[in-house]
Design an enzyme around this catalytic site. Structure first.
Site, mmCIF file in Angstrom:
data_model
loop_
_atom_site.group_PDB
_atom_site.id
_atom_site.type_symbol
_atom_site.label_atom_id
_atom_site.label_comp_id
_atom_site.label_asym_id
_atom_site.label_seq_id
_atom_site.Cartn_x
_atom_site.Cartn_y
_atom_site.Cartn_z
ATOM 1 N N ALA A 89 38.576 7.563 26.496
ATOM 2 C CA ALA A 89 37.256 7.551 26.106
ATOM 3 C C ALA A 89 37.383 8.200 27.638
ATOM 4 C CB ALA A 89 36.994 6.810 26.817
ATOM 5 N N LYS A 90 36.084 8.424 27.961
ATOM 6 C CA LYS A 90 36.074 9.116 28.971
ATOM 7 C C LYS A 90 33.912 8.835 29.875
ATOM 8 C CE LYS A 90 38.521 10.492 33.238
ATOM 9 N NZ LYS A 90 39.142 11.020 34.053
ATOM 10 N N GLY A 91 33.784 8.932 31.377
ATOM 11 C CA GLY A 91 32.299 8.846 31.706
ATOM 12 C C GLY A 91 32.105 9.772 32.752
#
Ligand code: NAD
Length: 442
Positions: free
Chosen positions: A131-133
């Site tokens: 995941a990444k944000g």
């Protein structure tokens, strides 16, 4: 236009002092980094055997959330920032990956970074998806109070998809321990219970892990030493050039120097320095700590930034930014081995040039995985509320990195592919095997 038609500006001309007028996901260039990732997946599909029927899974993020992050600035105006959280794959476990605050963040970039986290986590076999944000903002323009309000509102907005068993953010470019503390607090307040395991990279006083700060550099050194052994290269006689002397490059440089290597050149945002006999790394780290850059270090000569790529060295460690080794400089590199401390420092064209020139590239998806490995240790320690010594952490980190590297090296030799393709083969096979075992719901 008749008199009753409101005089609306076209959507792309609406002024917005905090970024582009159109949301980045509507801009024409938005397929950049994600497009590169798709090419990398295509290279791997022929090696996936019967699992190839599931390969389309890798080409679609499981979930992408775009959030509006409104805050009141200190001067009383309301600013809106564009935030993202993308969960690329959760077949092997909860999503895991950093949060980036940068004015150039786009949905395409966050999607690609989330996919590379899936690959990295599977490559070192920690039980996470990817995941990444990010928030599209230059945090240097915000006061501390504005930064805190933006971080908290963003956390609350993405709170519907993150959590200690769902998706665990961590620091990335322009985010740090303090920001993780605010994220942990905001999530905990909304949940009504302290949830230390919702983020990693926290301060030690809030359930952070010993050894986390040095972990990525230590991983870079560990896989570098393993690869040097395979190449018959004696680290104690090696000449090393490092781009970026921050958390990753500074620690990796220190560990190579401790092993007897000569750090002959270092480049950062402020300057490029060279010393044939090898730089005094502890003195250079102290200089950077007080001056903010390697520039002006007395015991070295200053050289032109572009000549960094011509330096006579055995090992080159890009540990600064993306897209530094390009088709323009890949042909000039003298090193026998490039260790990617940064994420995405080598363009696909440069990768091919280095491969043709028989220069070994240790790809980011394995070389800089030490950070997420110790993040995994932090999460495990938070769950058990029992904390390990720094020696235990470093020993476990080194074991995981060595095992992961040995597996990837074996596949590269067996299939006669680059280490990047080999890492993708190992990681994508693990992801798709999990997908197949779980089956499709419903
Ligand atoms: P950092 O901010 O501590 O250091 C960055 C370094 O890059 C600094 O020395 C800076 O001066 C230098 N730099 C910036 N612009 C430059 C330019 N134009 N030319 C040359 N040097 C320049 O960051 P970091 O944590 O060391 O991260 C570096 C890279 O490693 C990033 O790509 C990051 O995504 C990646 N990475 C970091 C971690 C981690 O745990 N810190 C983990 C995985 C990957």
């Amino acid at each position: 236009m008749n008199a009753n038609t409101p005089n609306l500006a076209p959507i792309n001309q609406i002024p917005n002092p905090y970024g582009h007028s159109l949301p980045s996901y509507l801009q024409a260039d938005n397929l950049g980094p994600w497009g590169v990732y798709l090419q990398q997946v295509d290279r791997v599909i022929p090696y996936l055997g019967h699992l190839a029927r599931w390969a389309e899974t890798l080409k679609r993020p499981k979930r992408a959330l775009i959030v509006d992050v409104p805050i009141e600035l200190d001067n009383g105006t309301i600013a809106h920032f564009e935030g993202y959280r993308v969960q690329h794959n959760t077949s092997r476990g909860p999503g895991k990956g950093g949060v980036r605050f940068h004015q150039d963040v786009t949905l395409s970039e966050v999607m690609a970074l989330s996919a590379w986290m899936s690959v990295k986590n599977a490559a070192v076999n920690v039980p996470y998806g990817g995941a990444k944000g990010g928030i599209r903002v230059d945090p240097k323009t915000l006061s501390r109070g504005e930064l805190e309000r933006m971080t908290r509102r963003y956390t609350s907005e993405i709170g519907i998809i993150i959590g200690p068993t769902k998706d665990i953010p961590a620091p990335d470019v322009n985010t740090n321990e303090q920001i993780m503390a605010w994220m942990m607090d905001t999530y905990s307040m909304n949940e009504g219970a302290t949830a230390t395991g919702v983020v990693t990279g926290k301060p030690i006083d809030l359930g952070g892990s010993l050894g986390r700060r040095e972990a990525t550099g230590r991983g870079v050194y560990t896989v570098g030493a393993e690869a040097a052994h395979h190449l018959g290269m004696d680290i104690s006689k090696a000449r090393v050039a490092v781009q970026g002397f921050g958390n990753v490059g500074g620690i990796a440089g220190k560990l190579f120097a401790q092993a007897g290597a000569r750090i002959v050149a270092v480049q950062d945002h402020g300057g490029t320095i060279y010393r044939e006999a090898g730089l005094d790394v502890p003195a250079l780290l102290a200089h950077v700590a007080t001056q903010g850059s390697v520039a002006g270090f007395a015991q070295a000569e200053s050289i032109e930034p572009d000549t960094f790529w011509d330096v006579d060295c055995d090992i080159l460690i890009p540990a600064a930014l993306e897209q530094q080794i390009t088709s323009k400089n890949a042909g000039r590199i003298k090193a026998r081995m490039v260790i990617e401390g940064a994420n995405g420092p080598t363009t696909p064209e440069a990768d091919d040039i280095l491969h043709e020139r028989n220069i070994l590239v240790l790809p980011d998806v394995i070389a800089n995985a030490g950070g997420v490995t110790v993040s995994y240790f932090e999460w495990v320690q938070d769950f058990s509320s029992f904390f390990w010594t720094e020696d235990e952490i470093n020993a476990r980190l080194v074991r995981i990195m060595k095992e992961a590297f040995a597996g990837v090296w074996h596949v590269a030799q067996e299939k006669k592919v680059s280490l990047r393709t080999a890492t993708f083969i190992v990681a994508c096979t693990r992801m798709l095997r999990a997908r197949e075992l779980r089956g499709l719901y419903p």
